[in-house]
Write a protein that holds these residues in place. Structure first.
Motif, PDB file in Angstrom:
ATOM      1  N   VAL A 151       0.867  -1.188   0.000  1.00 44.56           N
ATOM      2  CA  VAL A 151       0.000   0.000   0.000  1.00 44.56           C
ATOM      3  C   VAL A 151       0.898   1.231   0.000  1.00 44.56           C
ATOM      4  N   LEU A 152       0.538   2.195  -0.836  1.00 43.68           N
ATOM      5  CA  LEU A 152       1.293   3.439  -0.915  1.00 43.68           C
ATOM      6  C   LEU A 152       0.544   4.474  -0.098  1.00 43.68           C
ATOM      7  N   LEU A 153       1.185   4.950   0.955  1.00 37.71           N
ATOM      8  CA  LEU A 153       0.508   5.872   1.869  1.00 37.71           C
ATOM      9  C   LEU A 153       1.246   7.201   1.907  1.00 37.71           C
ATOM     10  N   LYS A 154       0.488   8.273   1.895  1.00 43.28           N
ATOM     11  CA  LYS A 154       1.114   9.586   1.968  1.00 43.28           C
ATOM     12  C   LYS A 154       0.552  10.372   3.143  1.00 43.28           C
ATOM     13  N   GLN A 155       1.458  11.028   3.865  1.00 45.78           N
ATOM     14  CA  GLN A 155       1.026  11.886   4.965  1.00 45.78           C
ATOM     15  C   GLN A 155       0.824  13.296   4.408  1.00 45.78           C
ATOM     16  N   LEU A 177      -1.978  -1.172  -3.751  1.00 48.07           N
ATOM     17  CA  LEU A 177      -3.164  -0.328  -3.559  1.00 48.07           C
ATOM     18  C   LEU A 177      -2.715   1.078  -3.173  1.00 48.07           C
ATOM     19  N   CYS A 178      -3.373   2.075  -3.746  1.00 55.91           N
ATOM     20  CA  CYS A 178      -3.045   3.449  -3.356  1.00 55.91           C
ATOM     21  C   CYS A 178      -4.291   4.312  -3.520  1.00 55.91           C
ATOM     22  N   GLY A 179      -4.167   5.605  -3.192  1.00 57.58           N
ATOM     23  CA  GLY A 179      -5.297   6.512  -3.313  1.00 57.58           C
ATOM     24  C   GLY A 179      -5.454   6.998  -4.746  1.00 57.58           C
ATOM     25  N   LYS A 180      -6.674   7.432  -5.107  1.00 60.67           N
ATOM     26  CA  LYS A 180      -6.856   7.943  -6.473  1.00 60.67           C
ATOM     27  C   LYS A 180      -6.173   9.292  -6.635  1.00 60.67           C
ATOM     28  N   GLN A 181      -6.088  10.048  -5.537  1.00 61.22           N
ATOM     29  CA  GLN A 181      -5.299  11.269  -5.569  1.00 61.22           C
ATOM     30  C   GLN A 181      -4.980  11.687  -4.147  1.00 61.22           C
ATOM     31  N   ALA A 182      -3.845  12.333  -3.986  1.00 63.13           N
ATOM     32  CA  ALA A 182      -3.431  12.751  -2.652  1.00 63.13           C
ATOM     33  C   ALA A 182      -4.089  14.083  -2.327  1.00 63.13           C
ATOM     34  N   ALA A 183      -4.353  14.319  -1.025  1.00 59.20           N
ATOM     35  CA  ALA A 183      -5.080  15.518  -0.624  1.00 59.20           C
ATOM     36  C   ALA A 183      -4.222  16.784  -0.696  1.00 59.20           C
ATOM     37  N   ASP A 184      -2.903  16.630  -0.921  1.00 58.33           N
ATOM     38  CA  ASP A 184      -2.079  17.839  -1.075  1.00 58.33           C
ATOM     39  C   ASP A 184      -1.842  18.162  -2.550  1.00 58.33           C
ATOM     40  N   THR A 185      -1.323  17.192  -3.318  1.00 56.33           N
ATOM     41  CA  THR A 185      -1.040  17.456  -4.732  1.00 56.33           C
ATOM     42  C   THR A 185      -2.303  17.479  -5.581  1.00 56.33           C
ATOM     43  N   ASN A 186      -3.338  16.731  -5.140  1.00 58.64           N
ATOM     44  CA  ASN A 186      -4.555  16.527  -5.943  1.00 58.64           C
ATOM     45  C   ASN A 186      -4.209  16.056  -7.348  1.00 58.64           C
ATOM     46  N   GLY A 187      -3.159  15.251  -7.443  1.00 56.57           N
ATOM     47  CA  GLY A 187      -2.651  14.885  -8.767  1.00 56.57           C
ATOM     48  C   GLY A 187      -3.363  13.714  -9.413  1.00 56.57           C
ATOM     49  N   GLY A 188      -3.229  12.538  -8.812  1.00 55.39           N
ATOM     50  CA  GLY A 188      -3.813  11.351  -9.434  1.00 55.39           C
ATOM     51  C   GLY A 188      -2.919  10.728 -10.482  1.00 55.39           C
ATOM     52  N   SER A 189      -1.642  11.092 -10.490  1.00 58.79           N
ATOM     53  CA  SER A 189      -0.722  10.532 -11.484  1.00 58.79           C
ATOM     54  C   SER A 189       0.054   9.345 -10.936  1.00 58.79           C
ATOM     55  N   THR A 190       0.221   9.293  -9.624  1.00 55.80           N
ATOM     56  CA  THR A 190       1.134   8.324  -9.034  1.00 55.80           C
ATOM     57  C   THR A 190       0.727   6.870  -9.305  1.00 55.80           C
ATOM     58  N   GLY A 191      -0.547   6.542  -9.036  1.00 57.36           N
ATOM     59  CA  GLY A 191      -0.990   5.155  -9.235  1.00 57.36           C
ATOM     60  C   GLY A 191      -0.760   4.679 -10.667  1.00 57.36           C
ATOM     61  N   TYR A 219      -8.035   9.056   0.778  1.00 57.82           N
ATOM     62  CA  TYR A 219      -8.240   7.887  -0.087  1.00 57.82           C
ATOM     63  C   TYR A 219      -7.263   6.763   0.239  1.00 57.82           C
ATOM     64  N   ASP A 220      -6.098   7.123   0.792  1.00 54.50           N
ATOM     65  CA  ASP A 220      -5.125   6.088   1.159  1.00 54.50           C
ATOM     66  C   ASP A 220      -5.662   5.244   2.308  1.00 54.50           C
ATOM     67  N   GLU A 221      -6.501   5.870   3.154  1.00 55.66           N
ATOM     68  CA  GLU A 221      -7.110   5.104   4.246  1.00 55.66           C
ATOM     69  C   GLU A 221      -7.992   3.989   3.680  1.00 55.66           C
ATOM     70  N   ALA A 260       3.693  -1.300   3.837  1.00 53.12           N
ATOM     71  CA  ALA A 260       3.270   0.083   3.595  1.00 53.12           C
ATOM     72  C   ALA A 260       4.502   0.879   3.195  1.00 53.12           C
ATOM     73  N   ILE A 261       4.388   1.603   2.093  1.00 54.69           N
ATOM     74  CA  ILE A 261       5.537   2.358   1.589  1.00 54.69           C
ATOM     75  C   ILE A 261       5.155   3.829   1.515  1.00 54.69           C
ATOM     76  N   THR A 262       6.017   4.672   2.052  1.00 53.70           N
ATOM     77  CA  THR A 262       5.799   6.098   1.876  1.00 53.70           C
ATOM     78  C   THR A 262       7.093   6.754   1.453  1.00 53.70           C
ATOM     79  N   CYS A 263       6.982   7.823   0.699  1.00 53.47           N
ATOM     80  CA  CYS A 263       8.140   8.620   0.369  1.00 53.47           C
ATOM     81  C   CYS A 263       7.875   9.974   1.017  1.00 53.47           C
ATOM     82  N   GLY A 264       8.686  10.341   1.995  1.00 47.83           N
ATOM     83  CA  GLY A 264       8.409  11.577   2.689  1.00 47.83           C
ATOM     84  C   GLY A 264       9.439  11.859   3.764  1.00 47.83           C
TER      85      GLY A 264
HETATM   86  N1  LIG Z   1       5.174  10.446  -1.513  1.00 45.06           N
HETATM   87  C1  LIG Z   1       4.296   9.431  -1.537  1.00 45.06           C
HETATM   88  N2  LIG Z   1       4.467   8.375  -0.713  1.00 45.06           N
HETATM   89  C2  LIG Z   1       3.600   7.330  -0.730  1.00 45.06           C
HETATM   90  N3  LIG Z   1       2.533   7.264  -1.536  1.00 45.06           N
HETATM   91  C3  LIG Z   1       2.317   8.293  -2.366  1.00 45.06           C
HETATM   92  C4  LIG Z   1       3.176   9.430  -2.421  1.00 45.06           C
HETATM   93  N4  LIG Z   1       2.697  10.290  -3.348  1.00 45.06           N
HETATM   94  C5  LIG Z   1       1.572   9.715  -3.832  1.00 45.06           C
HETATM   95  N5  LIG Z   1       1.349   8.514  -3.254  1.00 45.06           N
HETATM   96  C6  LIG Z   1       0.218   7.585  -3.500  1.00 45.06           C
HETATM   97  O1  LIG Z   1      -0.373   7.916  -4.741  1.00 45.06           O
HETATM   98  C7  LIG Z   1      -1.698   8.421  -4.560  1.00 45.06           C
HETATM   99  C8  LIG Z   1      -1.960   9.527  -5.542  1.00 45.06           C
HETATM  100  O2  LIG Z   1      -1.089  10.634  -5.306  1.00 45.06           O
HETATM  101  P1  LIG Z   1      -0.991  11.865  -6.321  1.00 45.06           P
HETATM  102  O3  LIG Z   1      -0.637  11.320  -7.647  1.00 45.06           O
HETATM  103  O4  LIG Z   1       0.068  12.745  -5.745  1.00 45.06           O
HETATM  104  O5  LIG Z   1      -2.344  12.528  -6.322  1.00 45.06           O
HETATM  105  C9  LIG Z   1      -1.756   8.828  -3.103  1.00 45.06           C
HETATM  106  O6  LIG Z   1      -3.097   8.789  -2.647  1.00 45.06           O
HETATM  107  C10 LIG Z   1      -0.865   7.772  -2.454  1.00 45.06           C
HETATM  108  O7  LIG Z   1      -1.555   6.535  -2.310  1.00 45.06           O
END
Ligand SMILES: Nc1ncnc2c1ncn2[C@@H]1O[C@H](COP(=O)(O)O)[C@@H](O)[C@H]1O
Ligand SMILES: Cc1cc2nc3c(=O)[nH]c(=O)nc-3n(C[C@H](O)[C@H](O)[C@H](O)COP(=O)(O)OP(=O)(O)OC[C@H]3O[C@@H](n4cnc5c(N)ncnc54)[C@H](O)[C@@H]3O)c2cc1C
Lengths: 251, 306
Positions: A5-9, A112-126, A37-39, A58-62
């Motif tokens: 699971v990819l989790l972002k704080q 498994l990861c979120g559809k978009q992070a609440a800070d970047t609002n990107g949705g590109s990572t997955g 969404y990561d929850e 659980a993997i995070t980059c931060g």
């Molecule tokens: N730095 C990060 N570390 C871990 N997971 C991440 C990170 N950035 C993005 N993700 C995962 O990718 C999802 C979409 O992020 P984003 O593409 O930034 O909107 C997030 O909800 C996380 O599940």
């Protein structure tokens, strides 16, 4: 089977975001939380494990503060924790390479990861990570369960919803899930305190971070809206409707 | 500058947002080629003014949505310049996959674009605005209704290419929408109800008004979570949909920060709430302090006169 699971704080959804100079001041953020969404992704991972076994990583980059989020994840049942030390990496492409390398190293075949992070609002990572690890991507799902060697997931479609079938290796991005993230029990919290967090760098992962062709110019607060007009009582409805027609031209 | 636009398609043709993608591409000095996934909407795309060519990309892979397969099939037809797609679920995912395949950066959900290329977008769910610059090659997705559409009257050359890819996702079961109502993500006018509606049955009043003005009906999370009858697809906000309609009418919604995150960029906001101190009034252009029981019949009557 290994589950990642990819989790972002991120700043808690209730936290105020303040801009100082022309940058968001992250030191002023009052509370950091797991991105909403990561929850859902984490809860789904726990349910997959309960149904079919396998370890969850659980993997995070931060930054270091993100270790708290990893410990919280351990408290609800995550087995292994990886913190990729972020050396000020903000380019989504670089974050994707780091996360993909860590997933590959973990040997997980479902991510498994979120559809978009609440800070970047990107949705590109997955979608990006799925390409880098050579996995199929099913985006914006709300439910997933294992069936045979693969999975069945529920996602929205242009005509409603659809259940789709996919085999491993695969990556799911989560929209709002069917169940909220469970709360940890006392035993979980105690165990989590003792859990090791593996900290790795881009060098450890063999990822070379190049220069980014995106350069941040400025952050600013959202434009303030001029104060609106307020009316008392339902008698004012005709006035508002007339304004919507003549002033705003929207009806 | 070469711009490749990935057309946003609907079940039977071209989504109108595609004209906005073309308008934005031309505004930054681009020469747009429009790729139509599945060969849908090529005629409509060719008639958008300023489009230089249209390529219908036909292949079996386009029968099911699999962003990896779509990206693999489209990628060979993408030029080295700027890729533009709609910030819709499929557009975002396909653009992100193509960007990863090409190792180029992607910026999602832009609300402003200037030559250079300077990109404006919301971050932290709209609590801050970010401006950055990026050089081609890159991919950018654009928020619907944030850019002026290019006009009609174009006559671009249309060609068709057969290009498919292995599909990894198979549809097991399609579940039809409970109602034929307009989706909040698509609508130019939205009327949303919150917990203040008291009972899900009272949403029928919102439906009636929506039908009169061609609006979609939305809801707060409290409404979605409290009442099973209100599906999550209707939820507006941080964990629901982000919407930018011309008019957003919030009824019995307090205006929690997570709700505002999804709708505060609406062009005009009307709030109907019985509590004069409800935070929703802080973002409303027109606030009506009244119960919905009193205000909605009056609203119905007034709209009926238009
Ligand atoms: N730095 C990060 N570390 C871990 N997971 C991440 C990170 N950035 C993005 N993700 C995962 O990718 C999802 C979409 O992020 P984003 O593409 O930034 O909107 C997030 O909800 C996380 O599940
Ligand atoms: C991580 C997270 C994510 C969230 N995401 C979202 C999201 O995406 N979308 C969202 O909406 N919320 C979201 N929330 C929830 C949010 O915090 C609020 O709880 C929710 O928006 C409240 O919904 P409401 O305004 O309908 O209900 P309430 O706050 O209960 O407000 C009801 C309002 O109705 C008014 N009212 C009552 N009776 C009447 C009447 N007869 N006539 C007129 N007015 C009346 C009251 O004065 C009150 O202002 C999220 C919360 C968290 C923690």
């Amino acid at each position: 089977m290994g589950i990642a699971v990819l989790l972002k704080q991120v700043p808690d959804t209730t936290a105020k975001i303040s801009v100082s100079g022309d940058r968001v001041d992250e030191t002023a953020v009052s509370k950091w939380s797991m991105s909403p969404y990561d929850e859902y992704a984490l809860e789904a991972a726990l349910q997959l494990k309960e149904a079919g076994g396998g370890d969850i990583v659980a993997i995070t980059c931060g930054p270091i503060r993100a270790t708290k989020m990893l410990t919280d994840a351990a408290a609800v049942g995550v087995d292994n924790l990886i913190l990729i030390q972020d050396e000020g990496v903000t380019d989504s492409t670089h974050v994707q390479s780091l996360l993909a390398a860590a997933v590959k190293r973990s040997g997980s075949d479902v991510v498994l990861c979120g559809k978009q992070a609440a800070d970047t609002n990107g949705g590109s990572t997955g979608p990006g990570v799925s390409h880098l690890i050579g996995a199929a991507c099913v985006g914006m799902i709300s439910e997933v369960y294992a069936e045979g060697d693969g999975f069945i997931a529920l996602r929205a479609s242009p005509t409603g919803n659809e259940r789709v079938e996919v085999s491993r290796p695969c990556l799911f991005t989560f929209d709002k899930g069917a169940t909220e993230l469970r709360r940890p029990n006392v035993r979980g919290i105690m165990m989590a305190k003792k859990k090791q967090i593996e900290t790795v760098t881009s060098d450890d992962l063999g990822v070379a971070i190049g220069t980014s062709s995106v350069s941040l110019q400025s952050h600013s607060p959202p434009p303030v809206k001029p104060p609106g007009q307020k009316f008392e009582g339902a008698d004012s409805v005709p006035v508002v409707v007339a304004k919507l027609r003549d002033e705003a031209n929207v009806i | 500058m070469d711009v490749t636009i990935i057309a946003e398609t609907t079940v039977d043709g071209l989504h109108p947002v595609t004209s906005q993608l073309v308008g934005a591409a031309i505004a930054i000095g681009g020469t747009p080629t429009v790729l139509c996934p599945g060969g849908l909407g090529t005629t409509a795309a060719a008639s958008i003014s300023g489009v230089s060519k249209v390529i219908g990309v036909e292949g079996d892979c386009f029968n099911t949505f699999d962003s990896g397969a779509w990206a693999t099939a489209l990628n060979p037809l993408v030029s080295d310049g700027v890729i533009i797609a709609a910030s819709a679920p499929s557009g975002r995912e396909v653009a992100a996959q193509i960007a990863a395949m090409r190792g180029i950066p992607i910026i999602q959900d832009a609300t402003g674009l200037e030559a250079g290329i300077t990109v404006t977008r919301g971050i932290y769910s709209g609590k801050a605005i970010e401006i950055s610059t990026v050089t081609a090659p890159c991919a950018i997705t654009l928020r619907a209704n944030a850019f002026d559409a290019a006009g009609g009257g174009g006559s671009a050359v249309v060609s068709t290419v057969n290009q498919s890819a292995d599909v990894a996702v198979a549809v097991r079961e399609a579940i039809a929408k409970a109602s034929e109502r307009l989706d909040v993500a698509e609508a130019d006018i939205i009327i949303s109800g919150g917990r203040g509606m008291g009972d899900p049955a009272n949403f029928s009043h919102l439906n009636d008004i929506a039908d009169m003005i061609g609006a979609a009906v939305g809801a707060s999370r409290a409404a979605v979570d409290t009442w099973g009858e209100i599906p999550h697809g209707m939820q507006v906000g941080q964990t629901g949909k982000t919407v930018t309609p011309s008019l957003y009418i919030a009824v019995g919604i307090s205006g929690a920060i997570q709700h505002l995150a999804g709708m505060r960029t609406s062009k005009y906001i009307v709030a109907i709430n019985k509590d004069p101190d409800a935070p929703i009034f802080g973002v409303a252009d027109y606030g009506i302090v009244a119960t919905w029981e009193a205000a909605l019949p009056a609203l119905k009557e007034e709209l009926g006169k238009l």
